[in-house]
Design a protein around this motif. Structure first.
Motif, short mmCIF file in Angstrom:
data_model
loop_
_atom_site.label_atom_id
_atom_site.label_comp_id
_atom_site.label_asym_id
_atom_site.label_seq_id
_atom_site.Cartn_x
_atom_site.Cartn_y
_atom_site.Cartn_z
N VAL A 35 -5.97 -81.19 27.39
CA VAL A 35 -7.14 -81.68 28.14
C VAL A 35 -8.38 -81.00 27.58
O VAL A 35 -8.46 -79.76 27.53
N GLY A 36 -9.35 -81.81 27.14
CA GLY A 36 -10.56 -81.28 26.55
C GLY A 36 -11.73 -81.30 27.51
O GLY A 36 -11.56 -81.34 28.74
N PHE A 88 -6.69 -85.29 24.32
CA PHE A 88 -6.64 -85.39 22.86
C PHE A 88 -5.36 -84.72 22.36
O PHE A 88 -4.69 -83.98 23.11
N SER A 89 -5.00 -84.98 21.12
CA SER A 89 -3.81 -84.38 20.51
C SER A 89 -4.21 -83.17 19.69
O SER A 89 -5.04 -83.28 18.78
N ILE A 90 -3.62 -82.03 20.02
CA ILE A 90 -3.91 -80.80 19.29
C ILE A 90 -2.84 -80.61 18.22
O ILE A 90 -1.67 -80.96 18.42
N GLU A 101 -5.55 -76.59 27.68
CA GLU A 101 -4.22 -76.56 28.27
C GLU A 101 -3.75 -77.98 28.56
O GLU A 101 -4.52 -78.94 28.50
N ARG A 102 -2.47 -78.09 28.91
CA ARG A 102 -1.91 -79.38 29.31
C ARG A 102 -2.20 -79.62 30.78
O ARG A 102 -2.34 -78.67 31.56
N GLN A 103 -2.29 -80.88 31.17
CA GLN A 103 -2.63 -81.23 32.54
C GLN A 103 -1.65 -80.63 33.54
O GLN A 103 -2.04 -80.18 34.63
N LYS A 106 -16.51 -77.44 25.63
CA LYS A 106 -15.55 -77.92 24.64
C LYS A 106 -14.55 -76.81 24.33
O LYS A 106 -14.94 -75.67 24.09
N PRO A 107 -13.25 -77.09 24.36
CA PRO A 107 -12.25 -76.05 24.08
C PRO A 107 -12.33 -75.58 22.64
O PRO A 107 -12.89 -76.27 21.78
N GLY A 108 -11.74 -74.41 22.37
CA GLY A 108 -11.86 -73.84 21.04
C GLY A 108 -10.55 -73.35 20.47
O GLY A 108 -9.53 -73.26 21.17
#
Length: 459
Positions: free
Chosen positions: A312-313, A319-321, A381-383, A403-405
């Motif tokens: 989760v962004g 999105f796919s990490i 992280e995942r939902q 925005k995650p990093g």
């Protein structure tokens, strides 16, 4: 005792600056040529005249000597001086080139401007110190009242009491009598106008929403004829703490209550530019390393080289990490499970090394280029786990505005989390980031991450 000589500040400031400018010109000439007898003869007589003419035009156009008391501070005075001097240097330089006055000494000009800035700055600082002390002793004060009693009214009074050097003298509260303001008022609305005249009030603060709107209109309408200033005080502090901003639609100010603090244009623009340049550099220069890491991953355990997982962004966007696979395949066939740390049996021996050195995170620079992530920011992280975290720490939701990093304060100070409780502990570090984020802070986090990677201390 109430003295008001502010009307003299403007001409005095002009005179002092002209004296400083001319003294600097003469002083620079003497230092360079060891004489002042020829300064009034051609060609320097023309330059001397031009110096004064340019400064006069600047004063007439920019009106630089008008300061509200709240801005009458050293940094504003010195910045204003530097701006004026820079413009003056630019105009003189243009004229110098236009008339091909290469016979003028560059050294003389440099000495002149150095002397002028030094003298003008010294006069400004000295005058500021004198004036602040003068006002703190009760002279050259501005008498003000507050109409509309409440917490906001107490705040503005406390501000001026903490800054006596501004020279604002409180003369009372005015409002409709009520149990909340009993014994605190100087008078009600009916006694306001006679009091303003009798006490020569200079400024009236109207506090919203405590003041009656009709009374505020009366105060505003009579301001010019009774010679006082009206200042509207609105309590935006609660909104601003949540990131509200003021927009202007032509002349109409509009308060935008949507959170803008985390979407600051300048910060985000610089951050995005850095993300693109840094990520491209890592992907291009590190391409051979990527191939080696991928090859070792493939040879040491069966399964794909890369591992993709939904995260989760920002603002809840999925999105796919991407990562180099560090676990055996089908590690989560029974559902989402947090890693049990480096001793987790699902992690391959090679994967354990990559996690210690954070090399498994390198493919995420592709996510950065795509715009899903940033180089620095809270870990996504995942939902499933977000829902668990929010039950314990609802403040986690605020991190979804950023925005995650790839790396974060939590990753440096805490590392990988093996339980929900540990994720919440790491969260305490990451919550520091939104309010402190800046380009220099990001550079510090990146430097600390490189240190962790070099020491193999990732956990």
């Amino acid at each position: 005792m109430r003295h008001r000589y502010s009307i003299l500040f403007f001409p005095l400031h002009i005179i002092v600056d002209f004296l400083s400018l001319n003294a600097a010109f003469l002083g620079g000439y003497w230092i360079k040529f060891q004489t002042t007898e020829t300064v009034s003869a051609p060609p320097y007589a023309s330059l001397w005249w031009l110096f004064n003419a340019v400064w006069l035009v600047e004063i007439l156009i920019l009106k630089p000597y008008i300061y509200p008391r709240q801005l009458f501070k050293a940094n504003h005075l010195l910045m204003n001086l530097l701006v004026l001097t820079t413009i003056h240097v630019a105009v003189i330089s243009i004229c110098w080139v236009a008339i091909k006055g290469y016979y003028y000494s560059r050294e003389h000009l440099l000495i002149t401007y150095t002397l002028f800035v030094s003298m003008a700055a010294a006069v400004r600082i000295g005058g500021l110190i004198f004036l602040q002390e003068y006002r703190a002793r009760g002279y050259n004060n501005r008498r003000y009242i507050i109409v509309g009693y409440g917490k906001l009214a107490d705040s503005i009074r406390s501000f001026y009491e903490a800054h006596p050097e501004m020279g604002f003298r409180f003369c009372g509260y005015f409002d409709r009598p009520s149990p909340e303001n009993e014994g605190l008022l100087q008078g009600d609305y009916a006694s306001l106008e006679p009091y303003i005249t009798r006490e020569s009030i200079d400024c009236i603060y109207c506090c919203m929403p405590y003041i009656d709107n009709d009374q505020m209109k009366v105060i505003t309408d009579r301001a010019e004829s009774m010679d006082y200033q009206v200042k509207l005080l609105v309590d935006f502090r609660g909104f601003m703490a949540r990131g509200a901003s003021v927009e202007y639609h032509d002349f109409l100010p509009v308060l935008n209550l949507s959170s803008q603090m985390l979407a600051d244009f300048r910060v985000n623009t610089l951050k995005r530019a850095f993300d693109i340049v840094f990520s491209l550099g890592v992907l291009i220069l590190g391409f051979p390393i990527f191939l080696i890491l991928g090859l070792i991953t493939r040879l040491t355990s069966s399964g794909p080289v890369l591992y993709a997982q939904e995260r989760v962004g920002r603002d809840g966007k999925i999105f796919s990490i991407y990562k180099f696979r560090s676990m055996y395949t089908d590690a989560e066939k029974s559902g989402p499970v947090l890693s049990g740390g480096l001793l987790d049996s699902r992690i391959t021996p090679w994967g354990r090394f990559m996690r210690q050195t954070r090399l498994d995170e390198l493919p995420q620079f592709v996510n950065v280029l795509k715009g899903d992530m940033s180089v620095v920011g809270p870990r996504p992280e995942r939902q499933y786990f977000i829902d668990k975290i929010v039950e314990i720490a609802p403040e986690y939701q605020s991190l979804l505005k950023v925005k995650p990093g790839i790396t974060s304060i939590g990753q440096i100070k805490f590392g990988y989390a093996a339980t929900i409780e540990e994720m919440v502990q790491r969260l305490r570090y990451d919550l520091l980031y939104p309010d402190r984020r800046s380009f220099l802070f990001d550079m510090w986090i990146i430097a600390q991450t490189l240190r962790v990677m070099a020491q193999g201390r990732g956990k």
